[in-house]
Design a protein around this motif. Structure first.
Motif, PDB file in Angstrom:
ATOM      1  N   VAL A   1      28.929  47.814   3.769  1.00  0.00           N
ATOM      2  CA  VAL A   1      30.132  48.153   4.526  1.00  0.00           C
ATOM      3  C   VAL A   1      30.949  46.892   4.719  1.00  0.00           C
ATOM      4  O   VAL A   1      32.158  46.883   4.709  1.00  0.00           O
ATOM      5  CB  VAL A   1      29.774  48.659   5.924  1.00  0.00           C
ATOM      6  CG1 VAL A   1      30.980  49.330   6.537  1.00  0.00           C
ATOM      7  CG2 VAL A   1      28.588  49.567   5.868  1.00  0.00           C
ATOM      8  N   PHE A   2      30.194  45.844   4.940  1.00  0.00           N
ATOM      9  CA  PHE A   2      30.826  44.572   5.130  1.00  0.00           C
ATOM     10  C   PHE A   2      31.202  44.079   3.752  1.00  0.00           C
ATOM     11  O   PHE A   2      30.449  44.240   2.815  1.00  0.00           O
ATOM     12  CB  PHE A   2      29.842  43.626   5.803  1.00  0.00           C
ATOM     13  CG  PHE A   2      29.134  44.311   6.925  1.00  0.00           C
ATOM     14  CD1 PHE A   2      29.851  44.727   8.042  1.00  0.00           C
ATOM     15  CD2 PHE A   2      27.792  44.605   6.851  1.00  0.00           C
ATOM     16  CE1 PHE A   2      29.220  45.395   9.075  1.00  0.00           C
ATOM     17  CE2 PHE A   2      27.158  45.279   7.886  1.00  0.00           C
ATOM     18  CZ  PHE A   2      27.866  45.672   8.998  1.00  0.00           C
ATOM     19  N   SER A   3      32.376  43.565   3.635  1.00  0.00           N
ATOM     20  CA  SER A   3      32.846  42.945   2.396  1.00  0.00           C
ATOM     21  C   SER A   3      33.318  43.928   1.330  1.00  0.00           C
ATOM     22  O   SER A   3      34.164  43.595   0.528  1.00  0.00           O
ATOM     23  CB  SER A   3      31.791  42.025   1.790  1.00  0.00           C
ATOM     24  OG  SER A   3      30.870  42.755   1.017  1.00  0.00           O
TER      25      SER A   3
ATOM     26  N   PRO B   1      35.595  46.851   0.484  1.00  0.00           N
ATOM     27  CA  PRO B   1      36.671  47.624   1.104  1.00  0.00           C
ATOM     28  C   PRO B   1      36.581  49.113   0.839  1.00  0.00           C
ATOM     29  O   PRO B   1      37.280  49.894   1.441  1.00  0.00           O
ATOM     30  CB  PRO B   1      37.944  47.040   0.465  1.00  0.00           C
ATOM     31  CG  PRO B   1      37.499  46.378  -0.773  1.00  0.00           C
ATOM     32  CD  PRO B   1      36.071  45.985  -0.598  1.00  0.00           C
TER      33      PRO B   1
ATOM     34  N   PHE C   1      28.093  40.934  -7.487  1.00  0.00           N
ATOM     35  CA  PHE C   1      28.600  39.855  -8.330  1.00  0.00           C
ATOM     36  C   PHE C   1      27.435  39.141  -9.021  1.00  0.00           C
ATOM     37  O   PHE C   1      27.459  38.884 -10.223  1.00  0.00           O
ATOM     38  CB  PHE C   1      29.378  38.881  -7.448  1.00  0.00           C
ATOM     39  CG  PHE C   1      30.063  37.761  -8.183  1.00  0.00           C
ATOM     40  CD1 PHE C   1      31.164  38.003  -9.005  1.00  0.00           C
ATOM     41  CD2 PHE C   1      29.625  36.445  -8.035  1.00  0.00           C
ATOM     42  CE1 PHE C   1      31.814  36.963  -9.659  1.00  0.00           C
ATOM     43  CE2 PHE C   1      30.268  35.398  -8.690  1.00  0.00           C
ATOM     44  CZ  PHE C   1      31.362  35.660  -9.508  1.00  0.00           C
TER      45      PHE C   1
ATOM     46  N   LEU D   1      33.379  43.974  -9.570  1.00  0.00           N
ATOM     47  CA  LEU D   1      32.704  42.768  -9.119  1.00  0.00           C
ATOM     48  C   LEU D   1      31.713  42.266 -10.169  1.00  0.00           C
ATOM     49  O   LEU D   1      31.654  41.076 -10.485  1.00  0.00           O
ATOM     50  CB  LEU D   1      31.983  43.086  -7.806  1.00  0.00           C
ATOM     51  CG  LEU D   1      31.702  41.937  -6.862  1.00  0.00           C
ATOM     52  CD1 LEU D   1      32.960  41.123  -6.608  1.00  0.00           C
ATOM     53  CD2 LEU D   1      31.144  42.484  -5.559  1.00  0.00           C
TER      54      LEU D   1
ATOM     55  N   MET E   1      33.526  40.768 -13.055  1.00  0.00           N
ATOM     56  CA  MET E   1      33.948  39.399 -12.781  1.00  0.00           C
ATOM     57  C   MET E   1      32.795  38.421 -12.956  1.00  0.00           C
ATOM     58  O   MET E   1      32.950  37.331 -13.488  1.00  0.00           O
ATOM     59  CB  MET E   1      34.494  39.288 -11.358  1.00  0.00           C
ATOM     60  CG  MET E   1      35.766  40.064 -11.076  1.00  0.00           C
ATOM     61  SD  MET E   1      37.055  39.699 -12.263  1.00  0.00           S
ATOM     62  CE  MET E   1      37.088  37.932 -12.111  1.00  0.00           C
TER      63      MET E   1
ATOM     64  N   ILE F   1      32.263  37.916 -16.643  1.00  0.00           N
ATOM     65  CA  ILE F   1      33.295  37.083 -17.253  1.00  0.00           C
ATOM     66  C   ILE F   1      33.070  35.607 -16.918  1.00  0.00           C
ATOM     67  O   ILE F   1      33.189  34.721 -17.773  1.00  0.00           O
ATOM     68  CB  ILE F   1      34.700  37.529 -16.787  1.00  0.00           C
ATOM     69  CG1 ILE F   1      35.027  38.896 -17.388  1.00  0.00           C
ATOM     70  CG2 ILE F   1      35.753  36.499 -17.176  1.00  0.00           C
ATOM     71  CD1 ILE F   1      36.346  39.498 -16.922  1.00  0.00           C
ATOM     72  N   THR F   2      32.721  35.354 -15.673  1.00  0.00           N
ATOM     73  CA  THR F   2      32.456  33.979 -15.251  1.00  0.00           C
ATOM     74  C   THR F   2      31.384  33.345 -16.136  1.00  0.00           C
ATOM     75  O   THR F   2      31.538  32.223 -16.628  1.00  0.00           O
ATOM     76  CB  THR F   2      31.975  33.956 -13.778  1.00  0.00           C
ATOM     77  OG1 THR F   2      33.006  34.506 -12.974  1.00  0.00           O
ATOM     78  CG2 THR F   2      31.656  32.539 -13.327  1.00  0.00           C
TER      79      THR F   2
ATOM     80  N   GLU G   1      32.626  32.854 -19.859  1.00  0.00           N
ATOM     81  CA  GLU G   1      33.537  31.724 -20.044  1.00  0.00           C
ATOM     82  C   GLU G   1      32.815  30.389 -19.864  1.00  0.00           C
ATOM     83  O   GLU G   1      33.088  29.427 -20.576  1.00  0.00           O
ATOM     84  CB  GLU G   1      34.734  31.855 -19.100  1.00  0.00           C
ATOM     85  CG  GLU G   1      35.521  33.148 -19.388  1.00  0.00           C
ATOM     86  CD  GLU G   1      36.995  33.041 -19.044  1.00  0.00           C
ATOM     87  OE1 GLU G   1      37.308  32.339 -18.065  1.00  0.00           O
ATOM     88  OE2 GLU G   1      37.817  33.653 -19.759  1.00  0.00           O
TER      89      GLU G   1
ATOM     90  N   LEU H   1      41.094  44.944  -5.744  1.00  0.00           N
ATOM     91  CA  LEU H   1      42.103  43.890  -5.669  1.00  0.00           C
ATOM     92  C   LEU H   1      41.819  42.776  -6.679  1.00  0.00           C
ATOM     93  O   LEU H   1      42.736  42.261  -7.332  1.00  0.00           O
ATOM     94  CB  LEU H   1      42.082  43.325  -4.245  1.00  0.00           C
ATOM     95  CG  LEU H   1      43.246  42.455  -3.837  1.00  0.00           C
ATOM     96  CD1 LEU H   1      44.549  43.220  -4.016  1.00  0.00           C
ATOM     97  CD2 LEU H   1      43.074  42.035  -2.390  1.00  0.00           C
ATOM     98  N   ILE H   2      40.564  42.399  -6.796  1.00  0.00           N
ATOM     99  CA  ILE H   2      40.222  41.292  -7.685  1.00  0.00           C
ATOM    100  C   ILE H   2      40.572  41.565  -9.132  1.00  0.00           C
ATOM    101  O   ILE H   2      40.755  40.647  -9.910  1.00  0.00           O
ATOM    102  CB  ILE H   2      38.714  40.939  -7.629  1.00  0.00           C
ATOM    103  CG1 ILE H   2      37.856  42.191  -7.804  1.00  0.00           C
ATOM    104  CG2 ILE H   2      38.365  40.205  -6.369  1.00  0.00           C
ATOM    105  CD1 ILE H   2      36.387  41.843  -8.054  1.00  0.00           C
TER     106      ILE H   2
ATOM    107  N   ARG I   1      41.755  35.826 -13.277  1.00  0.00           N
ATOM    108  CA  ARG I   1      42.211  35.401 -14.591  1.00  0.00           C
ATOM    109  C   ARG I   1      41.021  35.309 -15.528  1.00  0.00           C
ATOM    110  O   ARG I   1      40.068  34.595 -15.192  1.00  0.00           O
ATOM    111  CB  ARG I   1      42.905  34.027 -14.481  1.00  0.00           C
ATOM    112  CG  ARG I   1      44.327  34.136 -13.993  1.00  0.00           C
ATOM    113  CD  ARG I   1      44.749  32.885 -13.275  1.00  0.00           C
ATOM    114  NE  ARG I   1      43.836  32.537 -12.212  1.00  0.00           N
ATOM    115  CZ  ARG I   1      43.279  31.330 -12.089  1.00  0.00           C
ATOM    116  NH1 ARG I   1      43.541  30.373 -12.924  1.00  0.00           N
ATOM    117  NH2 ARG I   1      42.461  31.079 -11.083  1.00  0.00           N
TER     118      ARG I   1
END
Lengths: 334, 334
Positions: A77-79, A81, A228, A254, A257, A260-261, A264, A283-284, A289
DNA sequence: CTGAAAGCGCTTACAG
DNA sequence: CTGAAAGCGCTTACAG
């Protein structure tokens, strides 16, 4: 609060020159009251600024006007949205229908937990759950006749009204998109496989492969948990086991992302060498990028659908499960 | 729901061999009941699985056991995890104290709006607001004696209990940090300046400059609105007006990300040529590249503090505004 | 179409 | 320390 002296039926009845029963009828939309008298009541209500005491009404009628939205503590719930957004959608629809949302953030344990007790105690007219790992409590409550709606697809087939995003279709189109971009080897990082959403997204991924005549090897199917970190961990492993990997469908943004991190950092360009698609359109997805190609689900609409389904039930109307469509949003990552 | 036949005071009283008044006393913690009889009541409650009907209790006592959490529709409830997170903190604390959270997501208009009516109608024992652009409604409700708590610092000085993050201190330490890293020219991108939080963060930024004996030129102070887009827009402008810019404090992480995107696209490396600090320590602060140095605020704790302040008020205890400390989290961007 | 009356399940002075 | 009784403000058969 020091209750201001609010008028009651007694004073409305008096100034309108009718009985309290008639006041009650008018205020509850009983059509049988003579129009003239009904108008007198409405005038009195207006003049005195009367607002019905919902508590008294609840005690007398057995209907509280309250709908519980139950969120398991376990959920992030936290973090995340997601839950808040769904809940605000629910709240808005209920409010438009004169109902209020009681928020319960608590461990949704077994049948003897606090939440279970509360829901069974008749203090709410209905409950909206987010899909849980188990349907036990929900099935139990349903048997007791409490109107329920589940956000997400239930595990069992018990015919409980639910609303969900088209997880299968979204995952299917994401995978198809990767293939159409030329990807030959597409992995999936699933969400917590204990959730139906994760399973359905996996099914969509598999279906796309089935149609293309290429079944993915087991090692391309990675069991993530929506975090993540799990995106990073699985990307790392994939890099080692499949040097020729050229596509990844992650069950949420998440994890995408995270992947991808890792890619790269390992010198693999995205989308140059590996294309990545996420799910959610959080949103992210827009701010990162490279920006993320992803499957958008309309979370507010999901909440509103849940609210509407509850209203329909309370009104004794017919209702069907609601499956909301997804949309593939193409950005830079694939 | 078809209410199961739940026991009432009548049956508890009978099986315990006492009056209903005594049952009520025991269940409400009245110490004056003789221990033996109190025990008999507790046994009966246990044996029959009794749960008090809160609606009846509310009608008789005037206390509903419900606390409203009011969220203005205007706020970006959708997409911003902040509100949901605070609310879950509130909800948890209230629940531990036997109270329930009624969530109201609605336009918090003037004194005659739906929300105002609801709150004035005595259906809740108290209300928790997120700080608004105006204190009018809140001041009005306070005058009526409704227990209130504000999350965020109120605009006016009306002594309404509030909880907040140490915005000033957080911004101050962020700016100091940039200076200590060698930045000579530090801009700020503020949040919506109609919010007290944005003003306080600006003050912290200014104070750090004051102490270092260098007052920032007007053009280094950019009025943003907490959105990713406004972060981008102001970064673009700063790049043009201040080619030698080497530091930016953004009032939230989202704007910081927007600024970094623009800087890197313009060929400026972060933190190589421009250092950037955000505020919040949102999820994106960890997942972005470069990861974001930011001021962490504990949002769950904020909600819990708001809940505690409400409880204290209802219990007639003393209470002070609660200001939660921040923590500078140093990552890659500065 | 309408009103008198009982009742929803608790709480709380009041009197003892 | 305890009980009888009135009351919180609505709703709803019931009888007309």
């Amino acid at each position: 609060m020091a209750p201001l002296l609010r008028p009651t039926y007694a004073v409305i009845a008096k100034t309108a020159g009718v009985s309290e029963a008639t006041v009650s009828r008018v205020l509850n939309g009983d059509e049988s009251v003579h129009p003239d008298r009904a108008q007198r009541v409405r005038d009195a209500v207006e003049e005195l600024g009367y607002k019905k005491n919902r508590v008294a009404s609840a005690l007398a009628s057995g209907r509280t006007g309250l709908i519980a939205v139950v969120i398991d503590d376990d959920l992030s719930v936290f973090s995340d949205p997601f839950w808040g957004t769904v809940t605000s959608g629910v709240s808005r629809v209920l409010q438009e229908n004169g109902l209020h949302t009681v928020l319960m953030v608590a461990p949704v344990g077994a049948l003897d937990g606090g939440v279970a007790h509360y829901l069974k105690s008749g203090e709410v007219d209905g409950a909206i759950f987010f899909v849980l790992h188990s349907d036990i409590l929900v099935n139990h409550l349903k048997k007791q006749g409490l109107p329920l709606v589940i956000t997400g697809t239930p595990h069992s087939n018990a015919d409980i009204p639910f609303v969900d995003t088209d997880n299968f279709g979204g995952a299917y189109s994401a995978t198809k998109h990767l293939m159409s971009q030329g990807c030959k080897k597409v992995a999936i990082i699933t969400g917590d496989i204990g959730t139906t959403a994760a399973k359905q997204r996996l099914d969509g991924y598999l279906q796309a492969h089935r149609e293309s005549g290429t079944l993915p090897s087991k090692s391309l199917i990675c069991e993530g948990d929506y975090s993540f970190e799990s995106g990073k961990a699985h990307a790392q492993k994939l890099l080692e086991t499949h040097p020729d990997l050229d596509g990844v469908f992650a069950s949420n943004d998440l994890m995408a992302m995270g992947a991808i991190t890792v890619f790269e950092n390992a010198g693999k360009s995205v989308p140059g060498q590996i294309r990545v698609v996420g799910f959610d359109d959080a949103l992210i997805a827009q701010t990162s990028r490279p920006s993320l190609t992803t499957v958008r689900q309309d979370v507010v609409a999901l909440g509103e659908a849940a609210g509407s389904l509850m209203i329909a039930q309370l009104n004794g109307q017919d209702f069907e499960p609601i499956i909301l469509p997804t949309e593939l949003v193409i950005r830079e990552s694939a």
